[in-house]
Write a protein that holds these residues in place. Structure first.
Motif, PDB file in Angstrom:
ATOM      1  N   VAL A 148      -6.157   5.160  -3.761  1.00 46.30           N
ATOM      2  CA  VAL A 148      -6.177   5.271  -3.132  1.00 46.30           C
ATOM      3  C   VAL A 148      -5.529   6.507  -3.070  1.00 46.30           C
ATOM      4  O   VAL A 148      -5.695   7.150  -1.734  1.00 46.30           O
ATOM      5  N   GLU A 173       2.798   1.680  -1.571  1.00 51.22           N
ATOM      6  CA  GLU A 173       1.569   1.679  -1.219  1.00 51.22           C
ATOM      7  C   GLU A 173       2.243   2.611  -0.126  1.00 51.22           C
ATOM      8  O   GLU A 173       1.699   2.724   0.489  1.00 51.22           O
ATOM      9  N   ASN A 174       3.260   2.244   0.447  1.00 54.17           N
ATOM     10  CA  ASN A 174       3.725   2.735   2.315  1.00 54.17           C
ATOM     11  C   ASN A 174       3.932   4.419   1.563  1.00 54.17           C
ATOM     12  O   ASN A 174       3.591   4.509   2.569  1.00 54.17           O
ATOM     13  N   LYS A 181       0.645   5.742   1.778  1.00 53.81           N
ATOM     14  CA  LYS A 181      -0.748   5.731   2.997  1.00 53.81           C
ATOM     15  C   LYS A 181       0.247   5.964   3.932  1.00 53.81           C
ATOM     16  O   LYS A 181      -0.567   6.980   4.641  1.00 53.81           O
ATOM     17  N   TYR A 182       1.756   6.529   3.891  1.00 55.54           N
ATOM     18  CA  TYR A 182       2.321   7.384   5.532  1.00 55.54           C
ATOM     19  C   TYR A 182       2.300   8.847   4.403  1.00 55.54           C
ATOM     20  O   TYR A 182       3.356   9.974   5.363  1.00 55.54           O
ATOM     21  N   ILE A 223      -3.621   2.985   9.569  1.00 53.36           N
ATOM     22  CA  ILE A 223      -3.300   3.186   8.536  1.00 53.36           C
ATOM     23  C   ILE A 223      -3.603   1.624   7.920  1.00 53.36           C
ATOM     24  O   ILE A 223      -4.246   0.871   6.945  1.00 53.36           O
TER      25      ILE A 223
END
Length: 366
Positions: A237, A270-271, A274-275, A327
């Protein structure tokens, strides 16, 4: 104005005002009585040619004026002392009378999600405070039952959804293995796969959040290998967005369960990935303080507004709902982190990262 003052002080002020009015009124009446008495004393007898004595009003003697001033001073001092002593006595009496309410307030403040089912001990007195305690215990019992039903529903629903979801995933995987060169079909398969993945994560988070997550046995959890494993899982990711994950090398460790702590830092990293915008950096730092261990997950994203920094750890809360749905966030990841960390007697908070981004800070006690 008075509503902002504690009840004990309010009661003392009202009682003091009542005492003041009463004493001032009594003082005025006493002074009026004293004046009338002095006027009566000033009526002196006089004789005319040996006849029967009659009373004749003559001016009061000058020597009597200092006595009246002394009387006024003494009554004023007595009034002040009575009001002062009455106010002090009222303050302590109010403290004694309001002690059951203060004790009840302290017990209520100790209640949280973990001990809602523990009733407050009933006072010995059969008064309003006892009835209030009974009502509060009943309310807490109903609230505890509601929480348990909610958790049970979430867990059962997540378990029931797992089976059909697994079947759908298996059918889709079989279909993807078949030769199909239709671009529209492939696009539909990719969309279904993405939504199934999102639904699987939601169910997994629901299961985690509905669990009591007891700590079976605490062991040493080395932080650096744990962070590296999580970063490796998120490498694909991060690579897509060209985000670099930097982990500070450390020999620090915490006591807990590695499986639960891995879930915490997986959600946080992960947050952060992703953000965060593309071509930025996410870093993890560890710092040992005197009485605690500080772990920070730092990103360079949009940041979290100050009014939302405490609410982000509540279930299903989203700062930007439309962006979170785009998202793939479900609003449970940070709530799961907080719940697991509380089991480890740790805390989590979020602070701004100047000029851009957020710092999620985890504090473990030494």
């Amino acid at each position: 104005m008075l509503k902002k003052i504690p009840l004990r002080i309010r009661f003392t002020l009202v009682a003091s005002l009542f005492l003041l009015v009463s004493c001032v009124t009594l003082t005025l009446l006493s002074n009026m009585s004293a004046v009338h008495m002095m006027e009566a004393v000033a009526l002196l007898p006089s004789m005319k040619d040996g006849s029967t004595p009659i009373l004749q009003l003559e001016p009061a003697q000058p020597v009597e004026e200092p006595y009246y001033q002394v009387f006024q001073q003494k009554t004023t001092v007595a009034t002040i002392l009575i009001v002062l002593a009455g106010s002090i006595a009222t303050y302590f009496a109010a403290g004694y009378v309001l002690k059951p309410i203060r004790d009840l307030s302290c017990e209520v403040q100790k209640r949280n999600v973990e001990n809602l089912g523990t009733p407050i001990e009933l006072p010995q007195s059969a008064d309003e405070v006892r009835q209030l305690t009974i009502s509060f215990n009943q309310m807490m019992e109903d609230l505890q039952r509601s929480f348990l039903l909610q958790k049970e529903f979430s867990a059962n629903a997540a378990h029931e959804l797992r089976t059909p979801l697994a079947i759908m995933r298996a059918k889709l995987d079989v279909f993807m293995l078949s030769e199909n060169e239709n671009p529209e079909t492939q696009k539909m398969i990719d969309a279904m796969s993405q939504q199934l993945e999102r639904l699987s994560k939601l169910i997994e988070d629901l299961l985690w959040f509905s669990k009591d997550l007891p700590l079976e046995k605490k062991t040493r959890v080395m932080l650096y290998p744990l962070f590296c494993d999580v970063a490796e899982e998120l490498s694909s990711v991060a690579k897509e967005k060209e985000i670099e994950i930097q982990i500070q090398q450390t020999n620090e460790f915490v006591l807990g369960q590695d499986r639960l702590l891995e879930r915490v830092f997986y959600n946080l990293l992960e947050n952060a990935v992703k953000y965060s915008p593309p071509q930025t950096q996410v870093s993890v730092t560890v710092q040992r303080e005197r009485d605690f261990l500080r772990i920070q997950v730092i990103d360079q994203g949009e940041g979290i507004p100050e009014v939302c920094r405490s609410a982000v750890f509540e279930p299903f809360f989203r700062v930007d709902k439309s962006r979170s749905r785009a998202i793939g966030g479900n609003g449970l990841g940070l709530a799961v982190c907080k719940k697991i960390l509380e089991r480890h007697h740790a805390s989590i908070a979020v602070r701004p990262n100047h000029p851009n981004g957020s710092i999620f800070e985890v504090i473990f006690p030494s």
